[in-house]
Design a protein around this motif. Structure first.
Motif, short mmCIF file in Angstrom:
data_model
loop_
_atom_site.label_atom_id
_atom_site.label_comp_id
_atom_site.label_asym_id
_atom_site.label_seq_id
_atom_site.Cartn_x
_atom_site.Cartn_y
_atom_site.Cartn_z
N ALA A 120 2.17 1.84 -3.54
CA ALA A 120 1.18 2.46 -4.44
C ALA A 120 1.05 3.95 -4.15
O ALA A 120 0.92 4.77 -5.07
N LEU A 168 -0.13 -0.34 -8.26
CA LEU A 168 -1.57 -0.43 -8.01
C LEU A 168 -2.04 -1.88 -8.03
O LEU A 168 -2.82 -2.31 -7.17
N VAL A 169 -1.59 -2.64 -9.03
CA VAL A 169 -1.97 -4.06 -9.11
C VAL A 169 -1.43 -4.82 -7.91
O VAL A 169 -2.11 -5.70 -7.35
N VAL A 182 0.84 -1.21 0.00
CA VAL A 182 0.00 0.00 0.00
C VAL A 182 0.87 1.25 0.00
O VAL A 182 0.58 2.24 -0.70
N VAL A 234 -4.38 -6.77 -0.94
CA VAL A 234 -5.57 -6.51 -0.12
C VAL A 234 -6.69 -7.48 -0.46
O VAL A 234 -7.35 -8.02 0.44
N CYS A 235 -6.90 -7.74 -1.75
CA CYS A 235 -8.00 -8.63 -2.16
C CYS A 235 -7.76 -10.07 -1.71
O CYS A 235 -8.71 -10.81 -1.48
N ALA A 288 -3.57 -3.94 -4.87
CA ALA A 288 -4.91 -4.52 -5.01
C ALA A 288 -4.88 -6.03 -4.78
O ALA A 288 -5.75 -6.59 -4.10
N GLY A 289 -3.87 -6.71 -5.32
CA GLY A 289 -3.76 -8.15 -5.12
C GLY A 289 -3.52 -8.52 -3.68
O GLY A 289 -4.07 -9.50 -3.17
#
Length: 273
Positions: A92, A126-127, A89, A133-134, A130-131
């Motif tokens: 990003a 960003l990817v 994070v 956290v998801c 996102a990966g």
């Protein structure tokens, strides 16, 4: 390290980290003219390298290591996976600042535009975030990255020593329900002179209709003793096949490869063999 414990989210994290590493070797800003013969990369700027590229790669490595190790170590009381997510994070956020103000991030004078390295690094960051956290909150990202291998086709109740006998794949074990010293297939008629074992009484709740099956767990789950003890007797690991021998309410009576039996209280999301 158990590679089969990696999830789809971890696969996204690994791919984004590779893309971030590649972007660190590309030009950080666009320039034209005779003064732009040697455009720097992220490796020529220490703050940009540490704050964006290396921070993201290290965060991805911590996430993968914490998932692959059975008992990952902790740093200042934090799990390695949690520390890795925080770093992704932060990566990003730092990449976003570099995109909006490339001149300040690169310590160059004048107005410059973000180059291929910064743009690709921002997308990868960003990817990556996102990966990471998801993989913690989205069920689809929690699914195993590599499916557990199917067990060998072993007919239930085959005679010990014969190919496909009852037990774990490749193991030679006694048929389920057979008496010691009677190596006859389960359900076969007794031979002349043999006394047939008395039938076991049916259990309440339709347990007599239960058919043992192979299964694998999506994540590591504890196996508790059949006596109701709150202390787990074993831990079922993803990527390994176990045998369910009985239904116990919402859970299962499972047998490990070393012959221990216990209660798997959480049977949600298991993969049947």
């Amino acid at each position: 390290m158990n590679i089969r414990s990696l999830t789809r989210g971890d696969g996204v994290v690994i791919g984004a980290a590779v893309l971030l590493f590649i972007a660190s070797f590309l030009d950080t800003f666009d320039c034209s003219g005779s003064n732009c013969d040697d455009v720097p990369t992220a490796w020529d700027n220490g703050s940009l390298l540490l704050g964006v590229y290396l921070a993201g790669i290290i965060g991805a490595a911590l996430i993968v290591i914490s998932r692959a190790l059975p008992q990952p170590p902790k740093v200042i009381g934090l799990d390695l996976g949690q520390l890795g997510v925080a770093l992704t994070v932060f990566t990003a956020w730092s990449a976003l600042g570099a995109i909006f103000d490339p001149a300040g991030s690169l310590d160059v004078g004048g107005n410059v535009d973000a180059g291929t390295g910064l743009i690709l690094g921002f997308i990868a960051a960003l990817v990556l975030a996102a990966g990471a956290v998801c993989s913690l909150i989205v069920p689809a990202f929690k699914a195993p990255l590599v499916g557990a291998p199917k067990p060998a086709a072993n007919p239930y109740g085959a005679q010990p020593g014969a190919p496909g006998g009852y037990g774990y794949p490749g193991a030679q074990q006694q048929p389920y329900g057979a008496q010691p010293g009677q190596p006859q297939p389960y359900g076969a008629q007794p031979q002349p002179g043999q006394q047939q074992a008395p039938a076991a009484p049916q259990q309440a709740g339709g347990a007599a209709d239960f058919t043992p099956f192979w299964f694998a767990v999506p994540v590591a789950r504890p196996l508790y003793g059949e006596d109701g003890s709150p202390t787990p007797i074993a831990e079922l690991a993803p990527g390994t096949w176990y045998l369910a021998v009985e239904q116990r309410g919402p859970g299962l009576i499972a047998q490990t490869q070393d012959g221990r039996r216990g209660v798997l209280q959480d049977a949600s999301g298991i993969q049947r063999g």
